[in-house]
Design an enzyme around this catalytic site. Sequence first.
Site, PDB file in Angstrom:
ATOM      1  N   HIS A 165      28.230 -40.573   0.434  1.00 50.21           N
ATOM      2  CA  HIS A 165      26.943 -40.487   1.179  1.00 50.21           C
ATOM      3  C   HIS A 165      27.140 -41.141   2.516  1.00 50.21           C
ATOM      4  O   HIS A 165      28.055 -41.770   2.844  1.00 50.21           O
ATOM      5  CB  HIS A 165      25.689 -41.117   0.505  1.00 50.21           C
ATOM      6  CG  HIS A 165      25.410 -40.183  -0.672  1.00 50.21           C
ATOM      7  ND1 HIS A 165      24.383 -40.831  -1.472  1.00 50.21           N
ATOM      8  CD2 HIS A 165      25.732 -39.239  -1.432  1.00 50.21           C
ATOM      9  CE1 HIS A 165      24.076 -39.925  -2.524  1.00 50.21           C
ATOM     10  NE2 HIS A 165      24.988 -39.095  -2.547  1.00 50.21           N
TER      11      HIS A 165
ATOM     12  N   GLU B 117      25.593 -43.209   4.130  1.00 47.45           N
ATOM     13  CA  GLU B 117      25.667 -44.843   4.446  1.00 47.45           C
ATOM     14  C   GLU B 117      27.084 -45.239   3.962  1.00 47.45           C
ATOM     15  O   GLU B 117      27.450 -46.125   4.653  1.00 47.45           O
ATOM     16  CB  GLU B 117      24.875 -45.493   3.538  1.00 47.45           C
ATOM     17  CG  GLU B 117      23.325 -44.728   3.914  1.00 47.45           C
ATOM     18  CD  GLU B 117      22.833 -43.804   3.080  1.00 47.45           C
ATOM     19  OE1 GLU B 117      21.631 -43.579   2.712  1.00 47.45           O
ATOM     20  OE2 GLU B 117      23.672 -42.811   2.728  1.00 47.45           O
TER      21      GLU B 117
ATOM     22  N   CYS C 256      19.670 -43.829  -1.109  1.00 45.23           N
ATOM     23  CA  CYS C 256      19.607 -43.406  -2.549  1.00 45.23           C
ATOM     24  C   CYS C 256      19.453 -44.867  -3.543  1.00 45.23           C
ATOM     25  O   CYS C 256      20.137 -45.523  -3.202  1.00 45.23           O
ATOM     26  CB  CYS C 256      20.591 -42.411  -3.204  1.00 45.23           C
ATOM     27  SG  CYS C 256      22.177 -43.050  -3.129  1.00 45.23           S
TER      28      CYS C 256
ATOM     29  N   CYS D 175      23.444 -46.332  -2.850  1.00 42.49           N
ATOM     30  CA  CYS D 175      23.651 -46.437  -1.311  1.00 42.49           C
ATOM     31  C   CYS D 175      22.807 -47.993  -1.175  1.00 42.49           C
ATOM     32  O   CYS D 175      23.260 -48.567  -0.532  1.00 42.49           O
ATOM     33  CB  CYS D 175      23.289 -45.305  -0.611  1.00 42.49           C
ATOM     34  SG  CYS D 175      24.451 -44.007  -0.461  1.00 42.49           S
TER      35      CYS D 175
END
Length: 148
Positions: free
Chosen positions: A52, A54, A80, A89
């Site tokens: 993702h 991040e 998330c 994350c």
Amino acid sequence: MTDVNKQLMLMAMQLGEKARHKTGDNPWVGCVIVNDGQVLGEGCTNAVGGPHAEVEAIQHAEAQGHSLAGSTLYCTVEPCSFQGRTPSCAKTIVEKNISHVVIAIRDPHPKVNGEGIRILKAGGISVTEGIEEVAVRRSLETWLKVYE
């Protein structure tokens, strides 16, 4: 809300736009990590199963030798909170000792929707919501329709 916050969130949104419609059922999220006015890392959500935004930004910063302790992470969508195809994350951000997370919108996914923020706050991270919310909602409009 400072102009710097707006500028950095718009930068994150532009990074997310690079991944538009390339992320499967995930939103095309952008992320920027800064400390003392210096951009340490940036990223966008990858194809399904990939990092993702991040995590990509964290990896980018660490690959350049930056410590993330005390930094601020700007992310277009709430990190998330659960282990799915990728780790949480929010938990990764806590582990990296990032001090502040700025988000535009909460993730409307039923397994997230505020839970990522709760994990961040429980980990001692300050959270600011709503920076450039209208622009990010416009950018993610087709993805957000799934949750209306």
